[in-house]
Design a protein around this motif. Structure first.
Motif, PDB file in Angstrom:
ATOM      1  N   ILE A   1      52.283 -12.037 101.891  1.00 17.84           N
ATOM      2  CA  ILE A   1      52.183 -13.331 102.574  1.00 17.84           C
ATOM      3  C   ILE A   1      51.085 -14.176 101.936  1.00 17.84           C
ATOM      4  CG2 ILE A   1      51.546 -14.444 104.753  1.00 17.84           C
ATOM      5  CD1 ILE A   1      52.938 -12.083 106.191  1.00 17.84           C
ATOM      6  N   ALA A   2      49.941 -13.559 101.670  1.00 20.64           N
ATOM      7  CA  ALA A   2      48.820 -14.296 101.079  1.00 20.64           C
ATOM      8  C   ALA A   2      49.202 -14.833  99.695  1.00 20.64           C
ATOM      9  CB  ALA A   2      47.595 -13.396 100.988  1.00 20.64           C
ATOM     10  N   LYS A   3      49.878 -14.027  98.893  1.00 19.26           N
ATOM     11  CA  LYS A   3      50.265 -14.472  97.551  1.00 19.26           C
ATOM     12  C   LYS A   3      51.295 -15.590  97.624  1.00 19.26           C
ATOM     13  CE  LYS A   3      51.299 -10.322  96.018  1.00 19.26           C
ATOM     14  NZ  LYS A   3      51.752  -9.269  95.087  1.00 19.26           N
TER      15      LYS A   3
ATOM     16  N   THR B   1      38.526 -10.608  97.639  1.00 14.59           N
ATOM     17  CA  THR B   1      38.253  -9.299  97.031  1.00 14.59           C
ATOM     18  C   THR B   1      39.517  -8.648  96.479  1.00 14.59           C
ATOM     19  OG1 THR B   1      38.484  -8.255  99.210  1.00 14.59           O
ATOM     20  CG2 THR B   1      36.258  -8.893  98.494  1.00 14.59           C
ATOM     21  N   ARG B   2      40.663  -9.005  97.050  1.00 15.87           N
ATOM     22  CA  ARG B   2      41.915  -8.401  96.574  1.00 15.87           C
ATOM     23  C   ARG B   2      42.355  -9.097  95.278  1.00 15.87           C
ATOM     24  NH1 ARG B   2      45.308  -9.332 101.916  1.00 15.87           N
ATOM     25  NH2 ARG B   2      43.997 -11.202 101.842  1.00 15.87           N
ATOM     26  N   MET B   3      42.465  -8.308  94.202  1.00 14.53           N
ATOM     27  CA  MET B   3      42.774  -8.891  92.897  1.00 14.53           C
ATOM     28  C   MET B   3      44.121  -9.601  92.878  1.00 14.53           C
ATOM     29  SD  MET B   3      41.992  -9.575  89.811  1.00 14.53           S
ATOM     30  CE  MET B   3      40.624  -8.545  89.266  1.00 14.53           C
ATOM     31  N   ASP B   4      45.159  -9.031  93.523  1.00 16.33           N
ATOM     32  CA  ASP B   4      46.480  -9.656  93.524  1.00 16.33           C
ATOM     33  C   ASP B   4      46.448 -11.033  94.171  1.00 16.33           C
ATOM     34  OD1 ASP B   4      47.550  -7.543  92.232  1.00 16.33           O
ATOM     35  OD2 ASP B   4      48.660  -6.722  93.935  1.00 16.33           O
ATOM     36  N   VAL B   5      45.722 -11.137  95.277  1.00 16.26           N
ATOM     37  CA  VAL B   5      45.627 -12.425  95.972  1.00 16.26           C
ATOM     38  C   VAL B   5      44.808 -13.406  95.142  1.00 16.26           C
ATOM     39  CG1 VAL B   5      44.852 -13.579  98.070  1.00 16.26           C
ATOM     40  CG2 VAL B   5      45.886 -11.293  98.214  1.00 16.26           C
TER      41      VAL B   5
ATOM     42  N   SER C   1      44.483 -13.420  91.977  1.00 19.10           N
ATOM     43  CA  SER C   1      45.312 -13.821  90.835  1.00 19.10           C
ATOM     44  C   SER C   1      46.327 -14.885  91.236  1.00 19.10           C
ATOM     45  CB  SER C   1      46.040 -12.600  90.262  1.00 19.10           C
ATOM     46  OG  SER C   1      46.905 -12.966  89.217  1.00 19.10           O
ATOM     47  N   ALA C   2      46.930 -14.718  92.422  1.00 22.94           N
ATOM     48  CA  ALA C   2      47.895 -15.712  92.903  1.00 22.94           C
ATOM     49  C   ALA C   2      47.210 -17.048  93.165  1.00 22.94           C
ATOM     50  CB  ALA C   2      48.576 -15.205  94.174  1.00 22.94           C
ATOM     51  N   ALA C   3      45.987 -17.006  93.702  1.00 22.17           N
ATOM     52  CA  ALA C   3      45.236 -18.239  93.941  1.00 22.17           C
ATOM     53  C   ALA C   3      44.944 -18.947  92.624  1.00 22.17           C
ATOM     54  CB  ALA C   3      43.944 -17.928  94.685  1.00 22.17           C
ATOM     55  N   ALA C   4      44.593 -18.157  91.607  1.00 19.78           N
ATOM     56  CA  ALA C   4      44.325 -18.742  90.291  1.00 19.78           C
ATOM     57  C   ALA C   4      45.584 -19.375  89.714  1.00 19.78           C
ATOM     58  CB  ALA C   4      43.793 -17.664  89.351  1.00 19.78           C
ATOM     59  N   GLU C   5      46.698 -18.697  89.888  1.00 21.47           N
ATOM     60  CA  GLU C   5      47.954 -19.260  89.387  1.00 21.47           C
ATOM     61  C   GLU C   5      48.283 -20.558  90.114  1.00 21.47           C
ATOM     62  OE1 GLU C   5      52.581 -17.908  88.463  1.00 21.47           O
ATOM     63  OE2 GLU C   5      51.158 -16.455  89.313  1.00 21.47           O
ATOM     64  N   GLY C   6      48.032 -20.576  91.423  1.00 21.96           N
ATOM     65  CA  GLY C   6      48.255 -21.797  92.184  1.00 21.96           C
ATOM     66  C   GLY C   6      47.357 -22.929  91.713  1.00 21.96           C
TER      67      GLY C   6
ATOM     68  N   GLU D   1      36.028 -18.473  84.556  1.00 17.29           N
ATOM     69  CA  GLU D   1      34.773 -17.815  84.932  1.00 17.29           C
ATOM     70  C   GLU D   1      34.977 -16.732  85.980  1.00 17.29           C
ATOM     71  OE1 GLU D   1      32.506 -21.105  86.266  1.00 17.29           O
ATOM     72  OE2 GLU D   1      32.241 -21.959  84.245  1.00 17.29           O
ATOM     73  N   THR D   2      36.195 -16.644  86.509  1.00 16.52           N
ATOM     74  CA  THR D   2      36.495 -15.678  87.568  1.00 16.52           C
ATOM     75  C   THR D   2      37.110 -14.421  86.963  1.00 16.52           C
ATOM     76  OG1 THR D   2      36.926 -17.513  89.098  1.00 16.52           O
ATOM     77  CG2 THR D   2      37.742 -15.336  89.733  1.00 16.52           C
ATOM     78  N   GLU D   3      36.778 -13.279  87.538  1.00 11.25           N
ATOM     79  CA  GLU D   3      37.380 -12.022  87.080  1.00 11.25           C
ATOM     80  C   GLU D   3      38.849 -11.991  87.523  1.00 11.25           C
ATOM     81  OE1 GLU D   3      36.971  -7.168  87.594  1.00 11.25           O
ATOM     82  OE2 GLU D   3      35.521  -8.502  88.575  1.00 11.25           O
ATOM     83  N   LEU D   4      39.725 -12.005  86.539  1.00  9.29           N
ATOM     84  CA  LEU D   4      41.165 -12.106  86.813  1.00  9.29           C
ATOM     85  C   LEU D   4      41.958 -11.309  85.785  1.00  9.29           C
ATOM     86  CD1 LEU D   4      41.301 -15.961  87.473  1.00  9.29           C
ATOM     87  CD2 LEU D   4      41.881 -14.205  89.169  1.00  9.29           C
TER      88      LEU D   4
END
Length: 706
Positions: A137-139, A164-168, A170-175, A197-200
């Motif tokens: 849902i978050a992604k 803290t969740r990498m998958d979420v 990553s989805a935020a970064a993609e957005g 600058e973010t760990e992704l």
């Protein structure tokens, strides 16, 4: 990626194609469709079809009824398709409201639909969903916010980069990267840099790197070069890709200026990328690179990369650098230089090449000559002059090039080179060049005339070489010349010509082979017969022509070996005429059994007629009592009993004509899918027992038991 309007157009097109009633069928009213959706008696399939129809014909009126299906696991996607397609605020509102009433995968679907509709009204609720404990849902919320974009969506996504969740995360970064694509450069760069600058995961880094470089224009070259030094090959790849794509004022100069900062391992790839930009402004820098000495493997790679770039963007000013490379002592550089000279520029470059060649000598001249041949430049006079050079290497280069550019007027020069003089190397070069020239000549008749004149005065070995050139040429004129040689009294010509005819690649050689085969005293008559039968058996031709050839072959095939080849052709290409030929051959006691077998195979494939039955009867293949004792079809343990089916299809000849020649269809299905199958039959013919096995879909001709 589809934009929202194009996506909707495509969706409507697909739905229209697959949901409209048939021609003549009345389209239900929207009220009737709503009734279908709200009826408890309507099966899910009917409701799904109705949703598709409402996606085309629906309005705000149907929205409540469609929205009621969003919580249904089976109908959620159908309902969303409809609401996505209806261009009314009510549809968007229904989806926003559904975020509070759905959960799980149904909620994910609703969130995705809000992204499709670019729903600004849903941003606040989607921002809340970014913190959902359900990663899916978050992604989904992050991706939809990326499609919607805008200040509030960007703010929410930036906050989610701390998740803290990498998958979420990553989805935020993609957005965010999606959002940045529609912003002004300064805002977009800020987003790309924050993502970097973010760990992704690497895919997000790659996407952000590309955006950050391209958005900056010439100022992005610094990041591009930095990315080339990365230990991740995907980042290096995207850097090279952006080197090809980067646009804007001053970009080319910045890219060229940065060459000294490119890591050595990427320097050659970087030059290739610059060359792919196709900019003439790169030329002088590339020429300067070519002119620099190269000792190490890395330097040679850079030099050859620059040569490749010049091959694509070069002009006449490039020729001096390229010829220097083409004549270099280093084989790698020389090969690259010659290859570039063969393709650089267009036809306007040819005049400059001729001019330089006319002023050159030695190795340089020989290289220019090779380039002239490869480019097929009309420089015959220069080549003719060079062919007379006292330097054998120059003469050989010119003779070779003449093979590519000579006209019929220069053919005599190549004939002399191939068959005159005592220098074996010159004759070998001349022979190869002569064949190359003859094969490409458009005036085949004139070419053949010159070769026939030459053969009269040539030595024995040269005569055979000329015949081989004629065979390589092919065509009617060459075939006539070969036929003359084959029918001559010269044993060497007879031998060579019939050998060459045996490998001829067109059907028209059959008539020549027939003429030779009909000469009873020709020493190579059997070879001609075999060559004729090769064409009959292997070449593509209309069936009537093949029938006629087979009948003709009967007139000069006296031995059983050749008659067996005719039988082989008859079996390969069954027809009534071929059955007649098999019947004729069955009169020979030594060929009777083979002829009968071929005849039965032919009869299995041609239309059953009284004439066919009579021909079989004439061959002593008469009515017999055929009994199928047992028949199994399949593979190993996966076999089925098909005895009863075969018993119904057997006749009075040892040929079983299946109702469907496909075994699986005839025997009720495939008993062993994906495995090679066989049909095993135990039978009796006139009381005598026999067994036979056939591969899948083979013709079924039962051997007659002895």
């Amino acid at each position: 990626m589809f934009t929202q309007p194009s996506y909707k157009l495509l969706l409507l097109f697909c739905l229209t194609c697959f949901s409209l009633p048939a021609i003549g069928e009345e389209i239900p009213t929207e009220s009737a469709m709503i009734a279908t959706l709200t009826s408890e008696d309507s099966p899910p399939a009917d409701k799904a079809i109705t949703c598709k129809q409402l996606a085309v014909f629906g309005s705000a009126e149907c929205v409540p009824s469609v929205a009621a299906l969003l919580s249904d696991p089976e109908l959620n996607s159908w309902a969303r398709i409809t609401l996505e397609a209806i261009n009314d605020e009510a549809a968007e509102t229904a989806l926003v409201d559904a975020m509070s009433t759905t959960e799980g995968l149904q909620l994910v679907g609703v969130i995705n639909s809000l992204g499709v509709k670019r729903s600004n009204a849903s941003v606040a609720m989607l921002a809340e969903k970014l913190t959902s404990e359900d990663d899916t849902i978050a992604k989904a919320a992050a991706m939809s916010l990326g499609k919607i974009a805008g200040t509030d969506a960007i703010t929410a996504l930036k906050k989610s980069l701390a998740e803290t969740r990498m998958d979420v995360r990553s989805a935020a970064a993609e957005g965010l990267i999606r959002c940045a694509e529609g912003l002004d450069p300064a805002e977009a760069i800020a987003i790309y840099d924050q993502v970097l600058e973010t760990e992704l995961p690497i895919p997000r880094k790659v996407e952000a790197t590309r955006g950050a470089i391209l958005t900056r224009g010439k100022d992005g070259v610094e990041l591009l070069i930095k990315s080339l030094a990365s230990d991740n090959k995907r980042l290096r790849y995207i850097a090279l890709t952006t080197a090809r794509e980067l646009k804007g004022e001053g970009v080319s100069d910045a890219l060229l200026a940065a060459r000294s900062d490119v890591p050595a391992s990427q320097a050659a790839y970087y030059l290739i990328a610059l060359g792919d930009r196709g900019e003439a402004s790169m030329l002088q820098a590339m020429l300067a690179t070519i002119e620099q000495p190269a000792q190490s493997d890395a330097e040679i790679d850079i030099k050859t990369a620059a040569i490749g770039v010049v091959a694509r963007i070069g002009d006449p000013s490039s020729l001096d650098a390229l010829i220097a490379a083409a004549t270099a002592d280093n084989d790698v550089v020389a090969t690259a230089g010659r290859a570039a000279l063969e393709v650089v520029g267009d036809e306007d470059m040819n005049d400059a090449i001729i001019q330089r060649a006319s002023q050159a000598e030695g190795k340089t001249l020989e290289t220019w000559i090779a380039v002239i041949g490869a480019r097929r430049i009309d420089a015959v006079d220069l080549l003719v002059k060079a062919a007379k050079s006292d330097q054998s290497s120059t003469a050989h280069a010119a003779i070779t090039a003449l093979g590519d550019v000579a006209t019929i007027d220069e053919l005599s020069i190549l004939i002399n080179a191939a068959f005159s003089g005592s220098n074996a190397n010159t004759k070998s070069v001349g022979l190869k060049s002569l064949q190359a020239a003859c094969v490409r000549m458009t005036d085949k008749a004139a070419c053949v005339n010159q070769l026939e004149t030459a053969i009269a005065s040539a030595d024995a070995a040269s005569q055979i070489a000329i015949l081989e050139i004629l065979a390589a040429m092919g065509g009617t004129e060459a075939l006539v010349a070969i036929e003359k040689a084959a029918l001559s009294s010269n044993p060497n010509w007879q031998n060579a010509s019939t050998r060459l005819l045996g490998g001829w690649m067109t059907v028209d050689a059959a008539e020549t082979l027939k003429t030779i085969a009909e000469q009873p005293k020709h020493p190579y008559r059997i070879r001609a017969v075999r060559g004729y039968l090769r064409i009959l058996r292997q070449f593509v031709m209309p069936q009537p022509q093949r029938n006629e050839m087979a009948q003709t072959a009967m007139t000069f095939s006296d031995r059983d070996d050749e008659k067996r080849l005719i039988l082989d052709a008859a079996g390969r290409y069954p027809s009534l005429e071929m059955l007649k030929i098999a019947s004729e051959l069955s009169k020979s006691e030594s060929l009777k059994n083979e002829s009968q077998a071929v005849a039965m195979a032919i009869a299995q494939k041609v239309k059953a007629t009284p004439q066919v039955d009579q021909l079989l009867a004439d061959m002593d293949i008469q009515s017999m009592k055929i009994e199928i004792v047992k028949a199994m079809y399949g593979a190993g343990d996966e076999a089925v009993d098909v005895t009863a089916r075969l018993q119904k299809q057997v006749g009075s000849l040892p040929i079983i004509r299946l109702a469907n020649p496909n075994y699986n269809s005839n025997f009720g299905g495939d008993p062993a899918p994906s495995k090679p199958k066989q049909l095993s039959i135990e039978y009796k013919i006139d009381g005598r027992a026999g067994k036979a096995t056939f591969n899948e879909n083979d013709s079924i001709v039962l051997p007659i038991p002895k």
